[in-house]
Design an enzyme around this catalytic site. Structure first.
Site, PDB file in Angstrom:
ATOM      1  N   LYS A  94       4.518  31.705  58.953  1.00 23.72           N
ATOM      2  CA  LYS A  94       3.178  31.923  59.164  1.00 23.72           C
ATOM      3  C   LYS A  94       2.408  32.114  57.942  1.00 23.72           C
ATOM      4  O   LYS A  94       2.772  33.348  57.359  1.00 23.72           O
ATOM      5  CB  LYS A  94       2.804  32.622  60.367  1.00 23.72           C
ATOM      6  CG  LYS A  94       1.600  32.846  60.703  1.00 23.72           C
ATOM      7  CD  LYS A  94       1.131  31.576  61.739  1.00 23.72           C
ATOM      8  CE  LYS A  94      -0.135  31.619  61.952  1.00 23.72           C
ATOM      9  NZ  LYS A  94      -1.049  30.617  61.078  1.00 23.72           N
ATOM     10  N   LYS A 130       3.369  30.601  52.769  1.00 20.08           N
ATOM     11  CA  LYS A 130       1.914  30.544  52.190  1.00 20.08           C
ATOM     12  C   LYS A 130       2.038  29.156  51.419  1.00 20.08           C
ATOM     13  O   LYS A 130       3.261  28.552  51.166  1.00 20.08           O
ATOM     14  CB  LYS A 130       1.970  31.577  51.237  1.00 20.08           C
ATOM     15  CG  LYS A 130       0.343  31.724  50.958  1.00 20.08           C
ATOM     16  CD  LYS A 130      -0.385  32.660  51.863  1.00 20.08           C
ATOM     17  CE  LYS A 130      -1.717  32.776  51.598  1.00 20.08           C
ATOM     18  NZ  LYS A 130      -2.599  33.539  52.589  1.00 20.08           N
ATOM     19  N   ASP A 170      -7.180  30.556  53.784  1.00 17.98           N
ATOM     20  CA  ASP A 170      -7.441  31.583  52.771  1.00 17.98           C
ATOM     21  C   ASP A 170      -8.306  31.090  51.741  1.00 17.98           C
ATOM     22  O   ASP A 170      -9.393  30.571  52.254  1.00 17.98           O
ATOM     23  CB  ASP A 170      -5.596  31.607  52.116  1.00 17.98           C
ATOM     24  CG  ASP A 170      -5.737  32.877  51.197  1.00 17.98           C
ATOM     25  OD1 ASP A 170      -5.413  33.800  51.753  1.00 17.98           O
ATOM     26  OD2 ASP A 170      -5.773  32.765  50.041  1.00 17.98           O
ATOM     27  N   ASN A 245     -15.302  34.761  53.404  1.00 18.03           N
ATOM     28  CA  ASN A 245     -14.826  35.276  55.112  1.00 18.03           C
ATOM     29  C   ASN A 245     -14.504  36.577  55.104  1.00 18.03           C
ATOM     30  O   ASN A 245     -14.931  37.265  56.230  1.00 18.03           O
ATOM     31  CB  ASN A 245     -13.840  34.193  55.555  1.00 18.03           C
ATOM     32  CG  ASN A 245     -13.152  34.606  56.711  1.00 18.03           C
ATOM     33  OD1 ASN A 245     -12.225  35.272  56.926  1.00 18.03           O
ATOM     34  ND2 ASN A 245     -13.726  34.137  57.863  1.00 18.03           N
ATOM     35  N   SER A 381      -4.246  35.243  64.435  1.00 17.22           N
ATOM     36  CA  SER A 381      -3.854  33.974  64.344  1.00 17.22           C
ATOM     37  C   SER A 381      -2.478  33.545  65.287  1.00 17.22           C
ATOM     38  O   SER A 381      -2.393  32.692  66.361  1.00 17.22           O
ATOM     39  CB  SER A 381      -3.090  33.624  63.047  1.00 17.22           C
ATOM     40  OG  SER A 381      -4.195  32.893  62.248  1.00 17.22           O
TER      41      SER A 381
HETATM   42  P1  NAP Z   1     -12.976  32.965  50.672  1.00 23.58           P
HETATM   43  O1  NAP Z   1     -13.833  32.979  51.899  1.00 23.58           O
HETATM   44  O2  NAP Z   1     -12.841  31.759  49.900  1.00 23.58           O
HETATM   45  O3  NAP Z   1     -13.651  34.005  49.844  1.00 23.58           O
HETATM   46  C1  NAP Z   1     -13.468  34.442  48.546  1.00 23.58           C
HETATM   47  C2  NAP Z   1     -14.294  35.287  47.940  1.00 23.58           C
HETATM   48  O4  NAP Z   1     -13.861  35.951  46.786  1.00 23.58           O
HETATM   49  C3  NAP Z   1     -15.492  34.750  47.280  1.00 23.58           C
HETATM   50  O5  NAP Z   1     -16.889  35.517  47.445  1.00 23.58           O
HETATM   51  C4  NAP Z   1     -15.211  34.380  46.005  1.00 23.58           C
HETATM   52  O6  NAP Z   1     -16.074  34.224  44.863  1.00 23.58           O
HETATM   53  C5  NAP Z   1     -14.182  35.401  45.439  1.00 23.58           C
HETATM   54  N1  NAP Z   1     -13.126  35.382  44.725  1.00 23.58           N
HETATM   55  C6  NAP Z   1     -12.466  34.430  44.521  1.00 23.58           C
HETATM   56  N2  NAP Z   1     -11.649  34.500  43.529  1.00 23.58           N
HETATM   57  C7  NAP Z   1     -12.254  35.168  42.891  1.00 23.58           C
HETATM   58  C8  NAP Z   1     -11.950  35.522  41.308  1.00 23.58           C
HETATM   59  N3  NAP Z   1     -10.909  35.092  40.506  1.00 23.58           N
HETATM   60  N4  NAP Z   1     -12.817  36.630  40.868  1.00 23.58           N
HETATM   61  C9  NAP Z   1     -13.620  37.082  41.528  1.00 23.58           C
HETATM   62  N5  NAP Z   1     -14.208  36.805  42.991  1.00 23.58           N
HETATM   63  C10 NAP Z   1     -13.374  36.058  43.325  1.00 23.58           C
HETATM   64  O7  NAP Z   1     -11.543  33.733  50.929  1.00 23.58           O
HETATM   65  P2  NAP Z   1     -11.168  34.729  52.102  1.00 23.58           P
HETATM   66  O8  NAP Z   1     -10.565  34.146  53.078  1.00 23.58           O
HETATM   67  O9  NAP Z   1     -12.303  35.713  52.187  1.00 23.58           O
HETATM   68  O10 NAP Z   1     -10.141  35.513  51.099  1.00 23.58           O
HETATM   69  C11 NAP Z   1     -10.466  36.699  50.389  1.00 23.58           C
HETATM   70  C12 NAP Z   1      -9.219  37.429  50.163  1.00 23.58           C
HETATM   71  O11 NAP Z   1      -8.431  38.145  51.494  1.00 23.58           O
HETATM   72  C13 NAP Z   1      -8.240  36.779  49.469  1.00 23.58           C
HETATM   73  O12 NAP Z   1      -7.115  37.585  48.707  1.00 23.58           O
HETATM   74  C14 NAP Z   1      -7.041  36.463  50.689  1.00 23.58           C
HETATM   75  O13 NAP Z   1      -5.672  36.086  50.407  1.00 23.58           O
HETATM   76  C15 NAP Z   1      -7.249  37.585  51.308  1.00 23.58           C
HETATM   77  N6  NAP Z   1      -6.933  37.463  52.983  1.00 23.58           N
HETATM   78  C16 NAP Z   1      -7.728  36.268  53.626  1.00 23.58           C
HETATM   79  C17 NAP Z   1      -7.374  36.283  54.941  1.00 23.58           C
HETATM   80  C18 NAP Z   1      -8.041  35.217  55.880  1.00 23.58           C
HETATM   81  O14 NAP Z   1      -7.978  35.403  56.974  1.00 23.58           O
HETATM   82  N7  NAP Z   1      -8.963  34.569  55.229  1.00 23.58           N
HETATM   83  C19 NAP Z   1      -6.303  37.103  55.606  1.00 23.58           C
HETATM   84  C20 NAP Z   1      -5.729  37.932  54.748  1.00 23.58           C
HETATM   85  C21 NAP Z   1      -5.909  38.029  53.505  1.00 23.58           C
HETATM   86  P3  NAP Z   1     -16.383  32.628  44.465  1.00 23.58           P
HETATM   87  O15 NAP Z   1     -17.092  31.884  45.507  1.00 23.58           O
HETATM   88  O16 NAP Z   1     -17.343  33.033  43.333  1.00 23.58           O
HETATM   89  O17 NAP Z   1     -15.089  32.012  44.189  1.00 23.58           O
END
Ligand code: NAP
Length: 449
Positions: A94, A130, A170, A245, A381
């Site tokens: 997962k 992943k 993600d 997100n 999830s």
């Molecule tokens: P997302 O909706 O795609 O948003 C990512 C955000 O981070 C955007 O604002 C993006 O800006 C910024 N970002 C990405 N890469 C970057 C970089 N290299 N430098 C600066 N800013 C950056 O993704 P998300 O789902 O919110 O995920 C964010 C983090 O949470 C990740 O580390 C992910 O692994 C973790 N996470 C997510 C979940 C989930 O349920 N979604 C669960 C656990 C952990 P830009 O638009 O400019 O790229």
């Protein structure tokens, strides 16, 4: 790497370096876990005898594949797809799929490795995996995103299944992408297998609260850490990196707890709004227009946009990194501490570098690592999978209550485990040890697998 490893663990780490050359993020994630496992091997020598750590560091299966797709002009593009099925001792693999140009095997392996312990901490029956691609979704049309998702799934579908491997979103993968991938999975397999994906739309098998879960869970965790210090988020000044997100729903829940959130960011810059962020405006820009965060200041006079700014220089009491790995280094951590930051909970995966973690631990601020603090997403999830299995759907209130209970339990488990192993207040050690022991016991019970 700054912290030296125990003499039993150093050779294991050297072997990981040797077997996985160039995968620096994976090395970093493994080192961070091994740093804390020395006392576990003293208490449970059978885990060393059975080489549980060596086995956990080697994925059960790694899949790398070609993703050819055509853009709107008919031009052909080739991306690379990955799925690392890391550990299935506790349940089907997962973990999310990430679409970002920086994706390569080392990123997916670090995320998959962290996911094993995170999923174990939820107490739910889910293994760790992943995946993702080096595809860049920025600036692509809806049709291009759909064709890419369909091509990816044409290959990946044969490795998935509700009892085998269950992806989610993600970075770069949200509800739209999950819809296109699930649709293609259904077509390829001729099965309406709801439990094969999570993060689905609400009218076709998704769960309420899944969209909000990671951000909400991170804030629940921060509140629990503050409670142990007879404090709370009420009235605190908060900054949140990212505006995707996780960031959006961390902002929402922090505001519900009475905090004032004054800054967030994207990869181009930072917005600073002294009066407190206008969340509806941020949601409109990011979720409806799919725009850049710089648009915020056009609609909100008095707010500042700092191109290429560093969000960690904005003074705050609580910081929530919710963007990406290694976004907060030792210098940033020192700036936060000097500015009076008392707590930090990671919504992102591994956002703080090892040097940054050391700064927080030396300053003794409440520091909640991602594998504990952001586990609410994967936990919800698993709740979505439960609803799919029973052909049921739960209310928002009930699902959020379950999420909150899970986060409170994860916090307690990390806190008590750290105490038990003589590292009071060290949530990194608590999370790694508690997660590891659950997986190690299951692997031991199942024989040499
Ligand atoms: P997302 O909706 O795609 O948003 C990512 C955000 O981070 C955007 O604002 C993006 O800006 C910024 N970002 C990405 N890469 C970057 C970089 N290299 N430098 C600066 N800013 C950056 O993704 P998300 O789902 O919110 O995920 C964010 C983090 O949470 C990740 O580390 C992910 O692994 C973790 N996470 C997510 C979940 C989930 O349920 N979604 C669960 C656990 C952990 P830009 O638009 O400019 O790229």
């Amino acid at each position: 790497m700054t912290i030296h490893l125990d003499e039993k663990l150093e050779p294991i780490f050297q072997d990981v370096l040797h077997r996985n050359p160039g995968e620096t993020e994976f090395h970093q994630a493994v080192h961070e876990v091994l740093e804390t496992l020395g006392p576990v091997l003293v208490k449970y020598p059978e885990f060393a005898d059975k080489k549980i750590i060596q086995r956990i560091c080697e994925p059960e299966r790694q899949i790398i594949f070609r993703i050819p797709w055509q853009d709107d002009k008919g031009e052909i593009h080739i991306n690379r797809g990955f799925r690392v099925q890391f550990n299935s001792a506790l349940g089907p693999y997962k973990g999310g799929l990430r679409f970002h140009p920086s994706v390569y095997l080392g990123i997916i392996k670090f995320l998959g490795f962290e996911q094993i312990f995170k999923n174990a901490l939820t107490g739910l029956p889910i293994g760790g995996g992943k995946g993702g691609s080096d595809f860049d979704p920025k600036g692509k049309s809806d049709d291009e995103i759909m064709r890419f998702c369909q091509s990816l799934m044409t290959e990946l579908h044969r490795n998935l299944g509700e009892y085998t491997d269950v992806p989610a979103g993600d970075i770069g993968v949200g509800g739209r992408e999950i819809g296109y991938m699930f649709g293609q999975y259904k077509r390829m397999t001729n099965r309406y297998e709801s439990g094969v994906f999570t993060g689905k739309g609400l009218n076709w098998g998704g769960s309420l609260v899944r969209t909000e879960a990671t951000g909400y869970g991170t804030v629940f965790f921060a509140e629990e850490m503050l409670k142990t210090r007879q404090d709370s988020l009420e009235g605190k000044t908060v900054i949140v990196s990212g505006s995707g997100n996780v960031a959006i729903y961390a902002i929402e829940k922090a505001m519900e707890f009475g905090a004032k959130v004054i800054a967030c960011s994207d990869s181009n810059g930072v917005i600073f709004d002294e009066k407190g962020l206008d969340l509806d405006l941020i949601k409109h820009i990011k979720e409806v227009e799919r725009g850049r965060i710089s648009a915020y200041t056009e609609a909100r006079k008095g707010a500042k946009y700092i191109a290429n700014g560093n969000i960690w220089s904005v003074p705050c009491q609580v910081a929530l990194p919710c963007a990406t790995q290694n976004e907060l280094n030792g210098k940033d951590a020192q700036t936060l501490v000097n500015n009076g930051c008392i707590a930090l909970a990671e919504g992102a995966n591994m956002p703080t570098t090892p040097e940054g973690i050391q700064v927080f631990q030396t300053a003794k601020i409440a520091y909640g690592p991602g594998k504990a603090a952001n586990a609410g997403g994967v936990a919800t999830s698993a709740l979505e999978m439960q609803q799919n299995a029973s052909r049921d759907s739960w209310t928002f209130e009930y699902t959020e209550k379950r999420l909150q209970e899970i986060m409170v339990n994860i916090h307690r488990n990390c806190f008590e485990t750290a105490e038990e192993f003589g590292m009071s207040g060290n949530y990194v050690a608590g999370a790694n040890i508690a997660g590891f022991i659950r997986v190690a016991r299951a692997m031991t019970a199942m024989g040499l697998i």
